[in-house]
Write a protein that holds these residues in place. Structure first.
Motif, PDB file in Angstrom:
ATOM      1  N   LYS A   1       0.837  -1.203   0.000  1.00 40.70           N
ATOM      2  CA  LYS A   1       0.000   0.000   0.000  1.00 40.70           C
ATOM      3  C   LYS A   1       0.866   1.245   0.000  1.00 40.70           C
ATOM      4  O   LYS A   1       2.064   1.186   0.270  1.00 40.70           O
ATOM      5  N   ARG A   2       0.216   2.382  -0.252  1.00 39.69           N
ATOM      6  CA  ARG A   2       0.860   3.671  -0.106  1.00 39.69           C
ATOM      7  C   ARG A   2       1.484   3.738   1.282  1.00 39.69           C
ATOM      8  O   ARG A   2       0.899   3.280   2.257  1.00 39.69           O
ATOM      9  N   GLY A   3       2.663   4.335   1.364  1.00 44.65           N
ATOM     10  CA  GLY A   3       3.284   4.520   2.669  1.00 44.65           C
ATOM     11  C   GLY A   3       4.446   3.586   2.922  1.00 44.65           C
ATOM     12  O   GLY A   3       5.305   3.867   3.734  1.00 44.65           O
ATOM     13  N   GLU A   4       4.492   2.458   2.182  1.00 44.70           N
ATOM     14  CA  GLU A   4       5.637   1.573   2.379  1.00 44.70           C
ATOM     15  C   GLU A   4       6.847   2.152   1.632  1.00 44.70           C
ATOM     16  O   GLU A   4       6.700   2.921   0.690  1.00 44.70           O
ATOM     17  N   ILE A   5       8.041   1.755   2.061  1.00 41.62           N
ATOM     18  CA  ILE A   5       9.247   2.177   1.350  1.00 41.62           C
ATOM     19  C   ILE A   5       9.855   0.959   0.675  1.00 41.62           C
ATOM     20  O   ILE A   5      10.094  -0.055   1.329  1.00 41.62           O
ATOM     21  N   GLY A   6      10.102   1.087  -0.625  1.00 46.99           N
ATOM     22  CA  GLY A   6      10.765   0.013  -1.344  1.00 46.99           C
ATOM     23  C   GLY A   6      12.271   0.204  -1.265  1.00 46.99           C
ATOM     24  O   GLY A   6      12.761   1.316  -1.451  1.00 46.99           O
ATOM     25  N   VAL A   7      12.993  -0.871  -0.950  1.00 47.36           N
ATOM     26  CA  VAL A   7      14.453  -0.788  -0.889  1.00 47.36           C
ATOM     27  C   VAL A   7      15.034  -1.982  -1.629  1.00 47.36           C
ATOM     28  O   VAL A   7      14.350  -2.983  -1.823  1.00 47.36           O
ATOM     29  N   ASN A   8      16.281  -1.859  -2.031  1.00 47.45           N
ATOM     30  CA  ASN A   8      16.933  -2.955  -2.721  1.00 47.45           C
ATOM     31  C   ASN A   8      17.338  -4.025  -1.701  1.00 47.45           C
ATOM     32  O   ASN A   8      17.970  -3.715  -0.691  1.00 47.45           O
ATOM     33  N   ALA A   9      16.985  -5.277  -1.973  1.00 46.15           N
ATOM     34  CA  ALA A   9      17.233  -6.367  -1.007  1.00 46.15           C
ATOM     35  C   ALA A   9      18.715  -6.518  -0.677  1.00 46.15           C
ATOM     36  O   ALA A   9      19.069  -6.991   0.397  1.00 46.15           O
ATOM     37  N   LYS A  10      19.579  -6.088  -1.600  1.00 41.93           N
ATOM     38  CA  LYS A  10      21.016  -6.288  -1.387  1.00 41.93           C
ATOM     39  C   LYS A  10      21.662  -5.125  -0.629  1.00 41.93           C
ATOM     40  O   LYS A  10      22.823  -5.189  -0.260  1.00 41.93           O
ATOM     41  N   GLU A  11      20.927  -4.028  -0.441  1.00 39.21           N
ATOM     42  CA  GLU A  11      21.528  -2.849   0.199  1.00 39.21           C
ATOM     43  C   GLU A  11      21.133  -2.749   1.676  1.00 39.21           C
ATOM     44  O   GLU A  11      20.387  -3.586   2.172  1.00 39.21           O
TER      45      GLU A  11
END
Ligand code: GTP
Ligand code: MG
Length: 588
Positions: free
Chosen positions: A292-302
């Motif tokens: 949903k809106r509000g989550e932060i997507g990040v790279n799994a390797k970082e």
């Protein structure tokens, strides 16, 4: 490059910018003459500041109220300069103006010396994380271009700035009215042979590349296509930092869900393979996960962000009504809004003199405080030292911004340990080749946890058993699991009563596995609270949970999806549950 110019009221900020615009030939044709003419007509002396103070109010009062943005060019690059107001009343506008700046010019009147807003603005810059700073000691004409006055102000101010971790690149003696040392070297300030303001600006670096930081993608919206058979969902937002590439695995926080980027979508333009920081985009995933809106997507390797409900922060408060404990405010960080309370004030700082006031119960207007905040739901964030972009927040009350701040530390809350376990579990989870979508299509149902709870003797178990049979007869894949079945098996090693939370966690983990098989799982338990539900939601996708309360009185604080009054005929209860399943498109 984005620059902000700050400092105490009337120390000459607008004049310096006006001079810069005029001396770099950045004014529109005839503008200078036009303003001079207007002044002559009204028989008032011309001010370079008038070029800036576009608003009427400001001209008549001779002060800047709102931040004005102007553009100018040097041979090296284009600049946007924000002229921030110096008056304390307009601190909020100053902060808004400064929040996007990469570089700051701090202006001090040589004659007046360091004043409270010289300090306060310096403090705000340090909170906003603006590190490239130049101090302009202005109105040198009023002190006879005296080097010793310049030195005295410089020593006093650098001592203050040092205490808040700001180390200016340099100090420049200038004269705003005549333009000395702004665009051209001064012939009057002979003892100063270093760079002019423009020369030093041209030497600055653009903000240390945001592309090189870890990926942070606050989700703005999730678009679903309504065309039959088009199951694509586009995750839309703006890259705060880092880069986004197709094929990379993305983890969304606070939920901890993960999937790979399948395509990056362009609007009426060819699809891209990579997007850089600062750009807005949308992408699809290789798997349907519900975010949903509000989550932060990040790279799994970082580096992964923090997730918690308790944070240590530095706050500045801008509202007349002080910030107090035992009151709910709204905290906005990235694209999230969450209810928040002030748990504890650690210390309050008067930013005009850096005095610390201990043991305060409230944060007054224009004060800065170090404190602990407690949010109602968990949030994902970074700390200001590592990624300032995702550590900044604002506080809202009555629909207005009342303050803001940065997160300094993530603190433990009562679910930290459990969250860590679940993030690890998700990370190590071996995904089936058969997606949830394929299972749903095959079984004609969406896997769901039906949590039936209520008072003792309310007949929950009976409803659950009958519901299981009915759904089974209709050809559904369904299973009824009583909480007790877990209590004496999987939980046999736990001393009952002692660790209710652990019982609930294990039940949720069992549910998580069973849901992965695509079934409809019915669980009954006595008087679940919202707290229990929050634990379950940490382990099980909240979108897969339906809560049903059985009984007339709701004896806990749980938010249910359906309530079945008791006494109620079994048939009627089943019909209503099945209606719910149809409305929510769990069975189709
Ligand atoms: P706010 O926007 O209200 O915070 O003020 P400001 O910092 O923008 O000051 P502004 O540029 O409006 O200048 C205030 C007054 O100082 C004006 O009357 C200017 O003419 C005067 N001033 C600015 N620079 C100089 C200077 O170098 N020498 C002298 N003598 N006066 C100056
Ligand atoms: Mg001004």
């Amino acid at each position: 490059m984005n620059i902000v110019i700050v400092g105490h009221v009337d120390h000459g900020k607008s004049t310096i910018i006006g001079r810069m615009l005029a001396d770099t030939g950045s004014l529109p044709e005839g503008k200078l003459e036009q303003v001079k003419e207007t002044c002559r007509k009204n028989s008032k002396p011309f001010e370079y500041a008038f070029l800036l103070d576009a608003l009427k109010d400001e001209q008549s009062q001779g002060i800047t109220i709102d931040s004005a943005r102007v553009f100018f060019k040097t041979q090296k690059r284009d600049y946007i300069i924000v002229d921030a107001p110096g008056h304390i009343e307009f601190l909020k506008n100053m902060i808004t103006g400064a929040s996007n700046a990469e570089t700051a010019l701090l202006v001090i009147d040589a004659k007046e010396g360091v004043r409270e807003n010289s300090r306060r603005h310096g403090y705000m810059l340090s909170m906003l994380g603006i590190k490239q700073v130049v101090v302009l000691i202005n109105k040198m004409d009023l002190v006879n271009y005296d080097e010793s006055v310049f030195e005295k102000v410089k020593v006093e101010y650098s001592k203050f700035l040092g205490e808040i971790d700001i180390y200016p690149k340099t100090y420049i003696p200038v004269c705003g009215i005549t333009g000395d040392n702004i665009a051209t070297q001064s012939s009057r300030i002979k003892w100063y042979n270093e760079e002019t303001v423009l020369e030093i600006l041209d030497k600055f670096e653009n903000e240390p590349d945001k592309n090189n930081k870890p990926l942070r993608f606050p989700v703005q919206d999730v678009y679903k296509f309504t065309n039959l058979g088009d199951e694509r969902r586009i995750i839309a937002g703006t890259l705060e930092t880092g880069k986004l590439k197709t094929g990379e695995e993305i983890v969304f926080y606070p939920s901890g869900k993960r999937a790979k980027i399948k395509t990056i979508e362009g609007f009426n333009q060819p699809d891209k393979m990579e997007i850089e920081a600062g750009f807005s985009t949308g992408f699809t995933l290789d798997e349907q996960i519900y975010i949903k809106r509000g989550e932060i997507g990040v790279n799994a390797k970082e580096v992964q962000p923090n997730v918690s409900t308790r944070i240590k922060v530095s706050i500045f408060w801008l509202e007349k009504k002080p910030m107090i404990t035992k009151k709910e405010y709204i905290l906005k960080i990235g694209t999230t809004r969450v209810s928040v309370m002030l748990e504890e004030i650690l210390r309050v700082i008067d930013t005009s003199n850096l005095k610390t006031l201990q043991k305060k119960q409230r944060i007054e207007r224009h004060q800065v405080a170090e404190c602990i905040l407690k949010t109602k739901k968990h949030i994902a964030f970074d700390i200001s030292e590592t990624i300032p972009e995702t550590s900044r927040f604002v506080l809202v009350d009555d629909y207005e911004i009342r303050g803001g701040g940065i997160i300094k530390e993530s603190l433990e809350d009562n679910r930290s340990k459990m969250r860590d376990k679940i993030f690890l579990r998700n990370n190590k989870w071996i995904k089936s080749e058969i997606s949830q979508l394929k299972r749903a299509e095959k079984y004609n149902q969406r896997s769901t946890l039906l949590l039936i709870t209520g008072e003792q003797q309310s007949g929950r178990k009976n409803i659950a058993k009958k519901l299981e049979s009915k759904l089974f007869k209709e050809g559904r894949i369904v299973y009824y699991l009583g909480f007790g079945n877990i209590l004496h098996g999987i939980d046999a090693d736990l001393e009952s009563e002692i660790d209710i939370k652990e019982h609930v966690r294990r039940m949720a983990e069992v549910a998580h596995i069973l849901l992965d098989t695509g079934i409809i799982l019915i669980i009954t338990a006595r008087e679940f609270t919202q707290d229990d539900l929050e634990i379950i939601k940490t382990a099980v996708d909240p979108d897969l949970i339906e809560t049903i309360w059985v009984g007339k009185n709701v004896t806990t604080n749980i938010n249910y999806d359906l309530k079945l009054d008791f006494p109620n005929s079994i048939e009627n209860s089943l019909t209503r549950i099945i209606e719910l399943l149809q409305v929510k498109r769990i069975v189709f």
